[in-house]
Design an enzyme around this catalytic site. Structure first.
Site, short mmCIF file in Angstrom:
data_model
loop_
_atom_site.label_atom_id
_atom_site.label_comp_id
_atom_site.label_asym_id
_atom_site.label_seq_id
_atom_site.Cartn_x
_atom_site.Cartn_y
_atom_site.Cartn_z
N GLY A 118 0.79 -1.23 0.00
CA GLY A 118 0.00 0.00 0.00
C GLY A 118 0.82 1.27 0.00
O GLY A 118 0.36 2.32 0.47
N LYS A 124 -5.75 -8.99 -8.29
CA LYS A 124 -6.82 -9.85 -8.80
C LYS A 124 -7.28 -9.32 -10.15
O LYS A 124 -7.24 -8.10 -10.38
CB LYS A 124 -8.01 -9.83 -7.82
CG LYS A 124 -7.69 -10.37 -6.43
CD LYS A 124 -7.56 -11.87 -6.45
CE LYS A 124 -7.31 -12.41 -5.05
NZ LYS A 124 -7.08 -13.87 -5.05
N HIS A 158 0.61 0.64 -13.30
CA HIS A 158 1.39 -0.53 -13.70
C HIS A 158 2.85 -0.12 -13.87
O HIS A 158 3.13 0.91 -14.50
CB HIS A 158 0.84 -1.09 -15.03
CG HIS A 158 1.52 -2.35 -15.46
ND1 HIS A 158 1.29 -3.57 -14.86
CD2 HIS A 158 2.47 -2.57 -16.41
CE1 HIS A 158 2.05 -4.48 -15.44
NE2 HIS A 158 2.78 -3.90 -16.38
C1 GRF Z 1 3.16 -1.37 -7.52
O1 GRF Z 1 4.44 -1.52 -8.11
C2 GRF Z 1 2.10 -1.48 -8.57
O2 GRF Z 1 2.47 -0.88 -9.79
C3 GRF Z 1 2.02 -2.96 -8.75
O3 GRF Z 1 2.07 -3.48 -7.42
C4 GRF Z 1 2.85 -2.58 -6.64
C5 GRF Z 1 2.02 -2.19 -5.45
O4 GRF Z 1 2.83 -1.57 -4.54
N1 GRF Z 1 0.81 -3.34 -9.42
P1 GRF Z 1 2.15 -0.93 -3.21
O5 GRF Z 1 1.27 -2.02 -2.60
O6 GRF Z 1 1.35 0.26 -3.64
O7 GRF Z 1 3.32 -0.58 -2.33
#
Ligand code: GRF
Length: 184
Positions: free
Chosen positions: A18, A87, A105
């Protein structure tokens, strides 16, 4: 005042750390309210929600998408941001939130869709980007809204994978903050 839009109710979907949710929570005054939705009860992002006194919903053990939709409507949610949500969002849910659901992403989409995007770019010694796009029914494929390089092709050779991952997350946090400014 004329022309002032009412603030929106945002739902942030997470599955883990998060750190991107934290960026949004630190700017939560840009929204009427923030609701955190987690696919995992042990996601640290739920602790971040508690620390920021915002409500959260845990989707375990199985996601009931129609029940979730009712809960989102009960919270009068206007906007959904997928921040590390691990998911697949079903097509009918996506279409009911068309143009109001966005995803972060860690790649220069449309390159390196899917999982382990940073690692795959690193292995191929090409640049690593970060992208925020509108969610469509196909994974990591909706219209691109914001995109920036995190590590360029020239820089990547001199960095370890861990360094590239760290720089990518930092760039993500900057992009998420810009998304809040533009879309809140
Ligand atoms: C991020 O790198 C996002 O792009 C990817 O998962 C990661 C989540 O990181 N889909 P966080 O949970 O916000 O620290």
């Amino acid at each position: 005042m004329t022309g002032v839009q009412p603030k929106k109710n945002l739902a942030v979907f997470i599955s883990g750390q998060g750190s991107n949710l934290e960026v949004i929570l630190n700017q939560k005054q840009a929204f009427q309210s923030v609701l955190v939705v987690s696919s995992r009860k042990e996601a640290y992002g739920l602790t971040r929600a508690k620390n920021h006194q915002v409500p959260s919903i845990v989707l375990e053990p199985k996601i009931d998408w129609s029940q979730l939709n009712s809960q989102l409507k009960a919270h009068q949610i206007d906007l959904i941001f997928l921040a590390g949500f691990m998911k697949i969002v079903p097509p009918d849910f996506v279409s009911s939130w068309q143009d109001r659901i966005f995803n972060l992403h860690p790649s220069w989409l449309p390159e390196f869709k899917g999982l382990k995007a940073i690692e795959r770019a690193y292995e191929q010694k090409v640049g690593v980007g970060v992208t925020i796009h509108a969610v469509s029914s196909e994974l990591d494929s909706g219209p691109i809204l914001l995109q920036e390089w995190a590590v360029t092709r020239d820089e990547i050779a001199g960095l370890t994978l861990q360094e590239v991952i760290e720089r990518t997350h930092q760039r993500e946090h900057q992009l998420v903050s810009r998304w809040v400014e533009l879309f809140s």
